[in-house]
Design an enzyme around this catalytic site. Structure first.
Site, PDB file in Angstrom:
ATOM      1  N   ARG A 159       0.823  -1.205   0.000  1.00 16.36           N
ATOM      2  CA  ARG A 159       0.000   0.000   0.000  1.00 16.36           C
ATOM      3  C   ARG A 159       0.863   1.264   0.000  1.00 16.36           C
ATOM      4  NH1 ARG A 159      -3.498  -1.182   3.792  1.00 16.36           N
ATOM      5  NH2 ARG A 159      -5.192  -1.743   2.405  1.00 16.36           N
ATOM      6  N   ALA A 160       1.995   1.229   0.692  1.00 16.89           N
ATOM      7  CA  ALA A 160       2.856   2.408   0.742  1.00 16.89           C
ATOM      8  C   ALA A 160       3.364   2.785  -0.638  1.00 16.89           C
ATOM      9  CB  ALA A 160       4.028   2.158   1.687  1.00 16.89           C
TER      10      ALA A 160
END
Length: 684
Positions: A275-276
């Site tokens: 997700r980052a």
């Protein structure tokens, strides 16, 4: 309607303004979590943003704000035919901390669904916030299941409401903004990860800037409309810039060089999952569009990392969010690519465009213990109890503990520790609803209605259900408790290795409290009195910090420590009567309460080993907890070849259980705490 404080009039807080503006340009970034101390314009900036968002076209009469150009085919108010709509400002909807699940996602009328077969749905806040802003102040105090629902809707762009097989779905795409004061408790790491960006805000220490803050605030309070009018041109300029950036966004190119820098940065800082990487890519693209460019540059990647990674790199709940900027620069330089390099600034003089990384980080001796005597300590060193205050000792490495639980079944706030009747959990029974029906017990409802079908004239399939037939499910889950630590910091505990082990044990229990969503408090006693080192709070970070700096030395006023803890629990019971308490006393049991201490040899039939015993004041204080049924555990810190068993006697007076430090490290405390049920019961 109150005129909001202008966004462009907010003094300083460049990172906060930039993060909000990037989400306004690209809602796909995933929202903003604003962390900071009270009085730092967090709420003011968020509420001011809504005035800058472009107006939206909606289908007339649609409660779910469908876009007339592409209406949602599953809209509960649909179907809608494409056509002209009405234009209105984008909404900002606030979610109160105490909101119910039905208020958030909407309520389905179960009675009409069963009796008439119709889906009567009342939209909630998620529907109201569609195509606008959903703002959650004090998001760290929001119940976990509400945070889960909120973030799931933000990730999927839709909200689902299901009640006993009857379901409703509607679109729910919004800019999610949460604010919190870390002193009042943290969010779980997996929930932190669901916010796209995070910023830390602090009040300026520059006198000139603080003067300007006060000057603008006083001017706004005196005449909000006139103050807003003076900033109208700046507000209009930012509004136009947001609209232009939104139009440019699809044309922004994220090259392979920038992608490699993003991937390398996330790998270097060991963030979990992907997700980052995705958030950084979207943020860097939004930064380029905000600067009016169609290429993502290295400085965009750097700024995206400073906004998207600090809250994702926490390896320990007590680690402060942050990023090593030297390491970031080294990583970006190592993976620099000619197509991603450039010296163009993203207009640092523009409104909100000055984000340049994280905000700067601001960074008497008691009498000798009359009961003390040399003891053999760890490593064979003699331990000299008593004496003056000693420097704080660092805690030993924390370890995993088993669950400490309060006996019985409570009705406190949702958590993960003790058994409780909650809105979520396994169904254990049914009852008549009190107020609005939320969790239907279908079998019990059918059973209640079945005997009356002939009298109600049922002539075909289906079931005639009336209000009196409805049954609410009774569910059992887990609650959070108040874990109050009472820590002996006197001279008899002051040997460095010994106190390090004690602090390590308490730190381990604090970690467990963080994971189980408890409130914690810390009372210490040494010298002549006891003090509340930390009033009950949801911030275990604060408790860990107070524990780390705890000095030791002096006499052992055990009774004073217990009485102070009793007063803390009494006050907390008035504030939060539903939250049950667990008392954890960390001591070797030695007590020197003024002149009241008595040695065993002073009693009839004295013990050959001699030494002090829990004195009468401490015994009387302990019996107060036993009489009130407070669950308690005594962590016995006594060491040396000769042990007096004083902590065990104290546990008996408390009506609780004693466990040694070795047994605590062996993860055996949970079973011992469960044994409290036989001696420390409270009414369910």
């Amino acid at each position: 309607m109150t005129t909001p404080f202008p966004f462009t009039a907010v003094v300083g807080q460049d990172d906060l303004r930039l993060a909000l503006l990037l989400n306004a340009v690209s809602p796909a970034v995933g929202g903003v979590l604003v962390r900071g101390e009270k009085g730092t314009a967090k709420s003011t900036a968020v509420r001011a943003l809504s005035a800058l968002l472009p107006e939206v076209d909606v289908v007339p009469g649609c409660r779910f704000s469908c876009d007339p150009a592409s209406p949602d085919p599953a809209c509960p108010d649909g179907p809608h035919e494409p056509g002209p709509g009405t234009r209105r400002p984008a909404r900002m909807v606030e979610l109160p901390v105490g909101a119910s699940e039905d208020r958030l996602v909407g309520a389905l009328d179960i009675e009409r669904a069963l009796a008439e077969g119709v889906k009567a749905f009342e939209p909630g806040l998620l529907a109201e916030a569609h195509r606008g802003i959903l703002y959650v102040d004090e998001v760290n105090l929001l119940h976990d299941h509400l945070v889960d629902l909120l973030l799931d809707a933000a990730a999927m762009g839709a909200s689902y409401v299901e009640r006993e097989g009857v379901s409703v779905r509607h679109a729910a795409r919004f800019l999610l903004v949460g604010t919190m004061n870390p002193e009042e408790g943290e969010l779980r790491p997996q929930l932190l990860d669901r916010f796209g960006l995070t910023v830390e805000v602090k009040a300026s220490r520059e006198p000139e800037q603080r003067v300007e803050v006060v000057r603008r605030r006083l001017a706004y309070d005196a005449d909000p409309a006139a103050f807003a009018a003076r900033w109208a041109d700046e507000e209009a300029a930012v509004r136009r810039r947001i609209a232009a950036a939104r139009e440019l966004l699809p044309q922004v190119r994220l090259g392979d060089g920038a992608l490699k820098q993003i991937a390398a940065t996330c790998a270097a800082f060991e963030v979990d999952g992907m997700r980052a990487d995705i958030v950084m890519a979207r943020t860097a693209t939004a930064l380029a569009a905000w600067a009016g460019r169609t290429d993502v540059l290295a400085e965009d990647v750097r700024q995206a990392a400073l906004l998207a990674l600090p809250h994702r790199r926490r390896r320990n709940p007590f680690d402060a969010p942050g990023l090593d900027e030297d390491k970031l620069d080294e990583t970006l330089e190592q993976f620099a690519d000619s197509e991603g390099d450039g010296d163009d600034d993203p207009d640092p003089d523009g409104p909100g465009g000055g984000g340049g990384g994280r905000p700067p980080q601001d960074g008497p001796a008691g009498d000798g213990d009359a009961s003390a005597r040399p003891e053999a300590g760890e490593g064979g060193e003699p331990q000299v109890s008593g004496g003056g205050e000693q420097a704080p000792v660092r805690a030993a490495e924390p370890f995993r503990t088993r669950v400490l639980s309060v006996p019985g079944v409570g009705e406190g706030v949702a958590g993960r520790r003790s058994r409780a009747r909650t809105e979520h959990g396994r169904t254990t029974g049914a009852r008549r609803p009190r107020g609005v029906l939320t969790k239907l017990h279908l079998a019990a409802t059918v059973q209640a209605a079945a005997p009356h079908q002939r009298a109600r004239g049922r002539s075909g399939p289906g079931l005639v259900v009336r209000r009196d037939d409805l049954r609410q499910a009774v569910r059992e889950g887990r609650e959070g408790n108040l874990v109050l630590f009472v820590v002996d910091a006197s001279g008899s505990m002051a040997a460095r290795q010994r106190m390090s082990a004690v602090k390590g044990a308490v730190l381990s229990l604090l970690l467990d409290a963080y994971q189980r969503r408890d409130k914690v408090g810390l009372v210490t006693f040494r010298g002549k009195d006891a003090q509340v080192a930390l009033p009950p709070t949801s911030s275990v970070d604060a408790a860990a910090a107070r524990l780390e700096s705890l000095p030791t030395g002096g006499r052992t006023p055990l009774a004073a420590g217990l009485l102070r803890a009793h007063e803390v629990l009494r006050v907390e019971r008035l504030r939060d009567p539903a939250r049950r308490a667990l008392l954890v006393v960390v001591t070797d049991g030695r007590a020197t309460d003024g002149g009241a201490a008595r040695s065993a040899s002073g009693r009839g039939g004295g013990r050959a080993t001699g030494g002090p015993e829990p004195v009468a004041p401490a015994s009387r204080a302990a019996r107060l907890f036993a009489a009130e049924g407070v669950a308690s555990v005594v962590v016995d810190c006594e060491s040396g070849p000769v042990r007096l068993g004083l902590a065990g006697r104290l546990a008996g007076e408390l009506g609780g259980t004693a466990v040694t430090l070795d047994e605590l490290r062996a993860d055996s405390i949970a079973g011992l705490v469960r044994d409290v049920q036989g001696t420390s019961r409270r009414a369910a």
